[in-house]
Design a protein around this motif. Structure first.
Motif, PDB file in Angstrom:
ATOM      1  N   ILE A   1       0.520  -0.970  -0.049  1.00 33.71           N
ATOM      2  CA  ILE A   1      -0.464   0.188   0.160  1.00 33.71           C
ATOM      3  C   ILE A   1       0.944   1.442  -0.055  1.00 33.71           C
ATOM      4  N   SER A   2       2.040   1.760   0.414  1.00 33.22           N
ATOM      5  CA  SER A   2       2.801   2.662   0.694  1.00 33.22           C
ATOM      6  C   SER A   2       3.731   2.341  -0.812  1.00 33.22           C
ATOM      7  N   ASN A   3       4.041   1.514  -1.579  1.00 34.33           N
ATOM      8  CA  ASN A   3       5.006   1.544  -2.680  1.00 34.33           C
ATOM      9  C   ASN A   3       3.837   1.982  -3.761  1.00 34.33           C
ATOM     10  N   PRO A   4       4.254   3.038  -4.419  1.00 35.44           N
ATOM     11  CA  PRO A   4       3.353   3.922  -5.221  1.00 35.44           C
ATOM     12  C   PRO A   4       4.195   2.670  -6.986  1.00 35.44           C
ATOM     13  N   ASP A   5       4.599   1.904  -6.706  1.00 34.80           N
ATOM     14  CA  ASP A   5       4.683   0.842  -7.766  1.00 34.80           C
ATOM     15  C   ASP A   5       4.078   0.503  -7.986  1.00 34.80           C
ATOM     16  N   TYR A   6       3.143  -0.536  -6.548  1.00 35.59           N
ATOM     17  CA  TYR A   6       2.303  -1.537  -6.702  1.00 35.59           C
ATOM     18  C   TYR A   6       0.597  -1.006  -7.151  1.00 35.59           C
ATOM     19  N   ILE A   7       0.036  -1.984  -6.935  1.00 35.09           N
ATOM     20  CA  ILE A   7      -1.610  -1.609  -7.408  1.00 35.09           C
ATOM     21  C   ILE A   7      -2.078  -3.347  -6.363  1.00 35.09           C
ATOM     22  N   LEU A   8      -2.618  -2.513  -5.774  1.00 31.49           N
ATOM     23  CA  LEU A   8      -3.540  -3.724  -4.917  1.00 31.49           C
ATOM     24  C   LEU A   8      -5.023  -2.686  -4.725  1.00 31.49           C
ATOM     25  N   VAL A   9      -5.990  -3.895  -5.422  1.00 30.87           N
ATOM     26  CA  VAL A   9      -7.111  -3.619  -5.331  1.00 30.87           C
ATOM     27  C   VAL A   9      -8.567  -4.511  -5.330  1.00 30.87           C
ATOM     28  N   GLY A  10      -9.830  -4.206  -4.710  1.00 33.53           N
ATOM     29  CA  GLY A  10     -10.370  -5.220  -4.719  1.00 33.53           C
ATOM     30  C   GLY A  10     -12.031  -5.491  -4.668  1.00 33.53           C
ATOM     31  N   VAL A  11     -12.754  -6.053  -4.619  1.00 38.05           N
ATOM     32  CA  VAL A  11     -14.533  -5.801  -5.150  1.00 38.05           C
ATOM     33  C   VAL A  11     -15.592  -6.418  -4.066  1.00 38.05           C
ATOM     34  N   LYS A  12     -15.653  -5.382  -4.004  1.00 34.74           N
ATOM     35  CA  LYS A  12     -17.150  -6.339  -2.622  1.00 34.74           C
ATOM     36  C   LYS A  12     -18.257  -6.624  -2.764  1.00 34.74           C
TER      37      LYS A  12
ATOM     38  N   VAL B   1      -6.670  -8.145  -7.029  1.00 34.80           N
ATOM     39  CA  VAL B   1      -5.792  -8.325  -8.089  1.00 34.80           C
ATOM     40  C   VAL B   1      -4.839  -8.006  -7.661  1.00 34.80           C
ATOM     41  N   MET B   2      -3.502  -8.262  -6.955  1.00 35.05           N
ATOM     42  CA  MET B   2      -2.372  -7.918  -6.815  1.00 35.05           C
ATOM     43  C   MET B   2      -1.355  -7.795  -7.834  1.00 35.05           C
ATOM     44  N   GLY B   3      -1.498  -6.127  -7.826  1.00 37.50           N
ATOM     45  CA  GLY B   3      -0.810  -6.229  -9.847  1.00 37.50           C
ATOM     46  C   GLY B   3      -0.310  -4.931  -9.397  1.00 37.50           C
TER      47      GLY B   3
ATOM     48  N   MET C   1       4.093  -3.818 -16.389  1.00 32.41           N
ATOM     49  CA  MET C   1       3.321  -3.579 -15.567  1.00 32.41           C
ATOM     50  C   MET C   1       3.728  -5.713 -15.237  1.00 32.41           C
ATOM     51  N   VAL C   2       3.565  -5.733 -13.957  1.00 30.21           N
ATOM     52  CA  VAL C   2       3.187  -7.605 -14.388  1.00 30.21           C
ATOM     53  C   VAL C   2       2.264  -7.380 -12.838  1.00 30.21           C
ATOM     54  N   LEU C   3       1.143  -8.564 -13.697  1.00 24.43           N
ATOM     55  CA  LEU C   3      -0.354  -9.104 -13.497  1.00 24.43           C
ATOM     56  C   LEU C   3      -0.051 -10.059 -12.316  1.00 24.43           C
ATOM     57  N   GLU C   4      -0.329  -9.843 -11.611  1.00 23.84           N
ATOM     58  CA  GLU C   4      -1.000 -10.933  -9.999  1.00 23.84           C
ATOM     59  C   GLU C   4      -2.118 -11.320  -9.108  1.00 23.84           C
ATOM     60  N   ASN C   5      -1.782 -12.365  -8.865  1.00 24.77           N
ATOM     61  CA  ASN C   5      -2.331 -13.025  -7.591  1.00 24.77           C
ATOM     62  C   ASN C   5      -4.217 -12.177  -8.248  1.00 24.77           C
ATOM     63  N   LEU C   6      -4.662 -12.400  -9.401  1.00 24.78           N
ATOM     64  CA  LEU C   6      -5.888 -12.464  -9.517  1.00 24.78           C
ATOM     65  C   LEU C   6      -7.082 -13.249  -8.806  1.00 24.78           C
ATOM     66  N   ILE C   7      -7.559 -13.481  -8.424  1.00 29.61           N
ATOM     67  CA  ILE C   7      -8.324 -14.146  -7.358  1.00 29.61           C
ATOM     68  C   ILE C   7      -9.970 -14.039  -7.333  1.00 29.61           C
ATOM     69  N   VAL C   8     -10.720 -14.548  -7.986  1.00 31.52           N
ATOM     70  CA  VAL C   8     -12.097 -14.004  -7.508  1.00 31.52           C
ATOM     71  C   VAL C   8     -12.989 -15.326  -7.127  1.00 31.52           C
TER      72      VAL C   8
ATOM     73  N   LYS D   1     -13.460  -7.007 -14.838  1.00 31.90           N
ATOM     74  CA  LYS D   1     -13.298  -5.873 -14.289  1.00 31.90           C
ATOM     75  C   LYS D   1     -11.898  -5.529 -13.394  1.00 31.90           C
ATOM     76  N   LEU D   2     -11.202  -6.472 -13.369  1.00 30.81           N
ATOM     77  CA  LEU D   2     -10.161  -5.624 -12.472  1.00 30.81           C
ATOM     78  C   LEU D   2      -8.801  -6.051 -13.652  1.00 30.81           C
ATOM     79  N   VAL D   3      -8.885  -6.735 -14.472  1.00 30.32           N
ATOM     80  CA  VAL D   3      -7.465  -6.410 -15.388  1.00 30.32           C
ATOM     81  C   VAL D   3      -7.999  -5.285 -15.812  1.00 30.32           C
ATOM     82  N   GLU D   4      -8.752  -5.498 -17.016  1.00 27.54           N
ATOM     83  CA  GLU D   4      -9.341  -3.529 -16.696  1.00 27.54           C
ATOM     84  C   GLU D   4      -8.699  -2.617 -16.264  1.00 27.54           C
ATOM     85  N   TYR D   5      -8.763  -2.562 -14.820  1.00 26.28           N
ATOM     86  CA  TYR D   5      -8.565  -1.700 -14.171  1.00 26.28           C
ATOM     87  C   TYR D   5      -6.675  -1.437 -13.500  1.00 26.28           C
ATOM     88  N   ILE D   6      -6.279  -2.477 -13.596  1.00 23.26           N
ATOM     89  CA  ILE D   6      -4.959  -3.242 -14.307  1.00 23.26           C
ATOM     90  C   ILE D   6      -3.773  -2.255 -15.532  1.00 23.26           C
TER      91      ILE D   6
END
Length: 118
Positions: free
Chosen positions: A12-23, A33-35, A50-57, A69-74
């Protein structure tokens, strides 16, 4: 702090990472997706990738468009960062995941992936 909490704090503190979730409507996490791990490149025009990693549904929430939607966001984030491409790995046995990625335009025929566990 647990190991997961330590890692999440770093992500979360690293601007080179993106972590997003869907509720879902009840607030339960159904996908993430952690990517968006932005990597620098030293060849060609030196554009990052960019590396896309840990896409989980959640299994009961698949085929509802959440993963897409998660991949499109990345992908949108990668474009904003002027990335040249997005790279991902998927285990050989995950045939359903491979079809999902190919349906989104990712090609298994552009590179060969190697992995070494340490």
């Amino acid at each position: 702090m647990t190991k997961l909490e330590v890692v999440l704090t770093k992500i979360i503190s690293n601007p080179d990472y993106i972590l997003v979730g869907v509720k879902d409507e009840t607030g339960k996490l159904v996908g993430s997706v952690m990517g968006g791990i932005t990597c620098f490149d030293t060849v060609g025009e030196c554009r990052s990738f960019m590396v896309l990693e840990n896409l989980i549904v959640r299994e009961n929430c698949r085929r509802l468009g959440i993963g897409k939607k998660l991949v499109e966001y990345i992908e949108e984030q990668a474009r904003e960062k002027n990335c040249y491409f997005i790279m991902l790995m998927s285990l050989i046995k995950r045939k359903e995941a491979h079809q999902f990625y190919e349906n989104l335009g990712y090609s298994a025929n552009t590179a060969k992936s190697y992995k070494k566990y340490l």
